[in-house]
Write an enzyme that holds these catalytic residues in place. Structure first.
Site, short mmCIF file in Angstrom:
data_model
loop_
_atom_site.label_atom_id
_atom_site.label_comp_id
_atom_site.label_asym_id
_atom_site.label_seq_id
_atom_site.Cartn_x
_atom_site.Cartn_y
_atom_site.Cartn_z
N CYS A 2 0.75 -0.97 0.02
CA CYS A 2 0.03 0.20 -0.25
C CYS A 2 1.13 1.76 0.33
O CYS A 2 2.13 1.51 0.37
CB CYS A 2 -0.98 -0.49 0.88
SG CYS A 2 -1.76 -1.11 1.42
N ARG A 27 0.88 2.47 -6.05
CA ARG A 27 1.27 1.14 -5.19
C ARG A 27 0.04 0.22 -4.52
O ARG A 27 0.41 -0.72 -3.65
CB ARG A 27 2.05 1.72 -3.74
CG ARG A 27 3.08 2.24 -3.76
CD ARG A 27 4.00 2.83 -2.86
NE ARG A 27 4.62 1.84 -1.79
CZ ARG A 27 4.79 0.96 -1.13
NH1 ARG A 27 6.46 1.24 -2.13
NH2 ARG A 27 5.35 -0.08 -0.35
N TRP A 74 -3.48 -2.02 -0.83
CA TRP A 74 -3.67 -2.91 -2.21
C TRP A 74 -3.97 -4.22 -1.45
O TRP A 74 -3.37 -4.43 0.22
CB TRP A 74 -2.00 -2.91 -2.79
CG TRP A 74 -1.29 -4.73 -3.64
CD1 TRP A 74 -1.29 -6.01 -2.95
CD2 TRP A 74 -1.69 -4.42 -4.82
NE1 TRP A 74 -0.99 -6.60 -3.50
CE2 TRP A 74 -1.23 -6.58 -5.08
CE3 TRP A 74 -2.24 -4.34 -6.01
CZ2 TRP A 74 -1.59 -6.27 -6.18
CZ3 TRP A 74 -2.23 -3.92 -7.00
CH2 TRP A 74 -1.97 -5.66 -7.16
N ASN A 100 1.24 0.40 5.67
CA ASN A 100 0.96 -0.80 4.66
C ASN A 100 2.66 -1.62 5.58
O ASN A 100 3.27 -1.91 6.34
CB ASN A 100 2.57 -0.01 4.50
CG ASN A 100 3.18 -0.39 3.07
OD1 ASN A 100 2.93 -1.87 2.13
ND2 ASN A 100 3.83 -0.22 2.33
N GLY A 101 2.04 -2.99 5.42
CA GLY A 101 2.29 -4.75 5.66
C GLY A 101 1.61 -5.16 6.19
O GLY A 101 0.61 -5.08 5.33
N GLU A 482 10.00 -19.50 -19.13
CA GLU A 482 10.50 -18.41 -18.64
C GLU A 482 11.11 -17.24 -19.17
O GLU A 482 10.97 -15.77 -19.69
CB GLU A 482 10.20 -18.33 -17.29
CG GLU A 482 9.73 -16.56 -16.87
CD GLU A 482 8.62 -15.43 -17.28
OE1 GLU A 482 9.06 -14.53 -17.36
OE2 GLU A 482 7.58 -16.59 -18.19
N LYS A 486 10.42 -14.29 -21.50
CA LYS A 486 11.04 -12.95 -20.97
C LYS A 486 11.91 -12.12 -22.82
O LYS A 486 11.68 -10.43 -22.66
CB LYS A 486 11.91 -12.82 -20.04
CG LYS A 486 10.68 -12.20 -19.38
CD LYS A 486 10.67 -11.31 -18.69
CE LYS A 486 9.10 -11.65 -17.32
NZ LYS A 486 7.73 -12.08 -18.47
N GLU A 489 9.30 -11.17 -25.59
CA GLU A 489 8.57 -9.86 -25.30
C GLU A 489 9.04 -8.55 -24.83
O GLU A 489 8.60 -7.29 -25.98
CB GLU A 489 7.37 -10.55 -24.01
CG GLU A 489 8.27 -10.38 -23.07
CD GLU A 489 7.30 -10.57 -22.33
OE1 GLU A 489 6.01 -10.67 -21.83
OE2 GLU A 489 7.33 -11.25 -20.29
N HIS A 505 17.12 -34.28 -31.41
CA HIS A 505 16.39 -35.25 -32.35
C HIS A 505 15.80 -33.88 -33.07
O HIS A 505 14.51 -34.01 -33.20
CB HIS A 505 14.94 -35.12 -30.86
CG HIS A 505 16.04 -36.34 -30.07
ND1 HIS A 505 15.48 -38.54 -30.74
CD2 HIS A 505 15.91 -36.58 -28.94
CE1 HIS A 505 16.83 -38.85 -29.43
NE2 HIS A 505 16.38 -37.91 -28.50
N LYS A 605 -0.52 -5.23 -20.20
CA LYS A 605 -0.74 -6.02 -18.79
C LYS A 605 -1.72 -7.22 -18.23
O LYS A 605 -1.15 -8.41 -17.34
CB LYS A 605 -0.19 -4.99 -17.77
CG LYS A 605 -0.23 -5.21 -16.10
CD LYS A 605 1.36 -5.64 -15.82
CE LYS A 605 1.90 -6.15 -14.46
NZ LYS A 605 2.81 -6.82 -15.51
#
Length: 610
Positions: A2, A27, A74, A100-101, A482, A486, A489, A505, A605
């Site tokens: 947050c 945030r 958040w 925040n936390g 992955e 990355k 993209e 192969h 996104k």
């Protein structure tokens, strides 16, 4: 993750708070709120949704005063709603808190306070803080805050006001960021420097275990035990745009560097320090249901799908349950075999991915129990799933996911260990051993990030190539998928990831002189076989970078062109470290090519259409 802001001085407090929250909305955007000392006392306004909703509410009824605190949320504990929005107050409406936390022991504190006669109106962990401070208040807000903190376990950055002492604003930091801004006849607090940069460039950065007491004319720094601190003020030279990125050139780089915190936050409150076991109180799955699971299907898209590949290796290794991976866009159309003993795990950073949401509903329609792993509490997937494991990466701004992916790995590690505990497939000692290694991951990633220049140099070398390959075996193969995604993209370089043993192969036909090949070598059970595959590549002229542990670097240099060493961890956890090197590789390659790192072409996104 947050955002909090606070102000004390002669300016229009509401205006200062709203302006600061606009800089912090990245945030969190589940809700926003402010508390201000007005002529009528301590008043609060808050609203679910984006900050614009709060502004609309205040438009006809502004809060005018000389001091206040603000928050953009958040969601972690409790769905996004007006009731769960910050600031929170105690029953007397005299004490207000923004936070925040995460307070790990909030449930036991809440039960204790309820037994003492306190009444709560939200589902949040934060509300207990205002009640604790009110309970401990004996005429000194600083001492009341210090006393309240002794009961709390977890991470917190706090802004505290009380109507009893309207000329003070108290701020506290414990494992969550907090900045103190120093002005002339006014002072500020903020989660990040951008929140206050418009008003002052002179700041103190609080360290863990420290607090500040602000009046309009002074700032006192002290430990949470009350020992006063003398510290040199910092003058910020950043421009506003750079400040929003925390001094980093791009949000993606900032988010790569935020991964150690995301790891800590996702583990916070889910590892019992005394028993050395995983605790997941948020799960509705009973132990009987867990023991009856016959098979697991992991369904996701893109980067989340790649996290699920790691999830499969983790669950099968630890809990010995057969696991399938499915691309969400294909899941409904292959008539999946689902029974009441099937657990379906859907993974989505945003919790709004259309294909994944459709797969979730298909699984439920066929009688499966669905567990969601997502970064957004109030998302559609979180609401519709039978169970939710929330990753606590905080909002991601860059389109290419980094910290959301790696936090999904932490969630899979925790869930795999939890399954193993319940089903008895790992001993207590084995579980404790893995958890100890997990708790070292944040420091190990920080160590590796300190060597990023070596990856940058290699990325600049490969930026001129049109094609390259990634190879690995076992979990390394899942990780390089992955890494390849990355790179594609954000740099637009064509790359492919292959299981190293499959090269012979067919794929070896594509290896020619000078073509870059990145080999991930962290799975020691197949190390010799991976080295043999690397030699096959070298024999055809490939230029090989090996990413491996320091202890293997010298030996591997006999077979490859370059080596990048990463900190040693357990083979099952290696992805959480090695993937960071591949993220950096993609970032620096894109940078070398002059692309828009945070907003790659043709991509969004959150994909909310099929």
């Amino acid at each position: 993750m947050c955002g909090i802001v606070g102000y004390i001085g002669d300016q229009n407090t509401q205006e200062v708070l709203i302006d600061g929250l606009k800089k912090l909305e990245y945030r969190g955007y589940d809700s926003a709120g402010i508390a201000v000392f007005t002529d009528s006392g301590l008043q609060i306004a808050k609203a679910k949704g984006r900050l614009a909703n709060l502004e609309a509410k205040l438009d006809g009824a502004p809060l005018l005063g000389h001091a206040g605190i603000g928050h953009t949320r958040w969601a972690t504990h409790g769905k996004p709603s007006d009731e769960n929005s910050h600031p929170h107050m105690d029953e007397s409406q005299k004490f207000s808190v923004v936070h925040n936390g995460i307070i790990e022991n909030y449930l036991e504190l809440k039960e204790e306070l309820i037994s003492e006669g306190h009444t709560f109106i939200s589902e949040t962990d934060t509300e207990i803080i205002s009640h604790l401070i009110a309970r401990e208040y004996k005429g000194d807000i600083v001492k009341a805050v210090q006393k309240a903190i002794t009961f709390m376990r977890g991470a917190f950055a706090l802004g505290v006001l009380t109507e009893h002492e309207p000329n003070k604003l108290v701020a506290v930091r414990q494992a969550s960021p907090l900045v103190i801004g120093v002005g002339e006849g006014e002072n500020f607090i903020g989660s990040d420097i951008p929140a206050i940069l418009k008003y002052t460039r002179n700041v103190f950065i609080l360290n863990d275990g420290e607090m500040a007491v602000l009046t309009s004319d002074a700032v006192e720094l002290m430990t949470i035990e009350g020992q006063f601190i003398s510290r040199e003020m910092i003058h910020v030279e950043w421009d506003a745009v750079t400040a929003e990125k925390g001094g980093y050139e791009h949000f993606m780089l900032k988010e790569i560097h935020e991964q150690p915190k995301a790891y800590r936050d996702t583990m916070l409150g889910r590892i019992d320090k005394e028993t050395k076991k995983v605790v997941l109180p948020e799960l509705k799955l009973t132990e009987e249901q867990i023991k009856n699971i016959r098979n697991i299907q992991i369904v996701a898209c893109g980067t989340a799908y790649n996290a699920g590949l790691i999830g499969r290796t983790v669950i099968e290794s630890l809990a010995r349950i057969p696991v399938e991976n499915d691309v969400a866009s294909e899941y409904r159309y292959r008539s999946p075999i689902v029974t009441p003993d099937t657990l379906v795990i859907v993974v989505s950073q945003s919790g709004e991915t259309a294909d994944t949401l459709a797969a979730l509903r298909e699984a439920q329609a066929n009688g499966a129990h669905v567990l969601a792993i997502t970064n957004v509490v109030g998302s559609s997937i979180a609401r519709d799933a039978d169970d939710v494991l929330v990753t606590l990466a905080g909002p991601e701004i860059a389109v290419a996911s980094t910290k959301a992916y790696s936090s999904q790995l932490i969630a899979f590690y925790l869930f795999g260990l939890y399954l193993a505990q319940v089903r008895g497939t790992q001993t207590d000692e084995q579980v404790a051993h893995v958890l100890a290694a997990m708790e070292s991951l944040p420091e190990q990633v920080e160590e590796m990030l300190g060597k990023a220049d070596a990856i940058k140099t290699y990325a600049e070398q490969i930026a001129s190539h049109k094609h390259l390959f990634f190879i690995g075996r076992g979990q390394d193969y899942a990780v390089v998928q992955e890494g390849s995604l990355k790179l594609k993209e954000i740099s637009y370089i064509h790359s492919e990831a292959y299981a190293a043993g499959e090269l012979k192969h067919g794929t070896l036909a594509l290896i020619e002189d000078g073509i870059p090949v990145i080999a991930l070598v962290t799975q020691e059970s197949v190390l010799e076989k991976t080295v043999s595959n690397i030699k096959e590549v070298k024999a055809r002229g490939g230029d090989v970078l090996a990413i491996t542990y320091e202890e293997h670097a010298v030996e591997l240099l006999k077979s490859v062109d370059q080596v990048f060493a990463i900190p040693k961890t357990l083979p099952i956890l290696s992805a959480a470290i090695s993937v960071v090197a591949l993220q950096l590789l993609a970032y620096y390659a894109s940078l070398a090519l002059g692309h828009d790192v945070d907003k790659p072409r043709n991509l969004a996104k959150s994909v909310t259409v099929e």
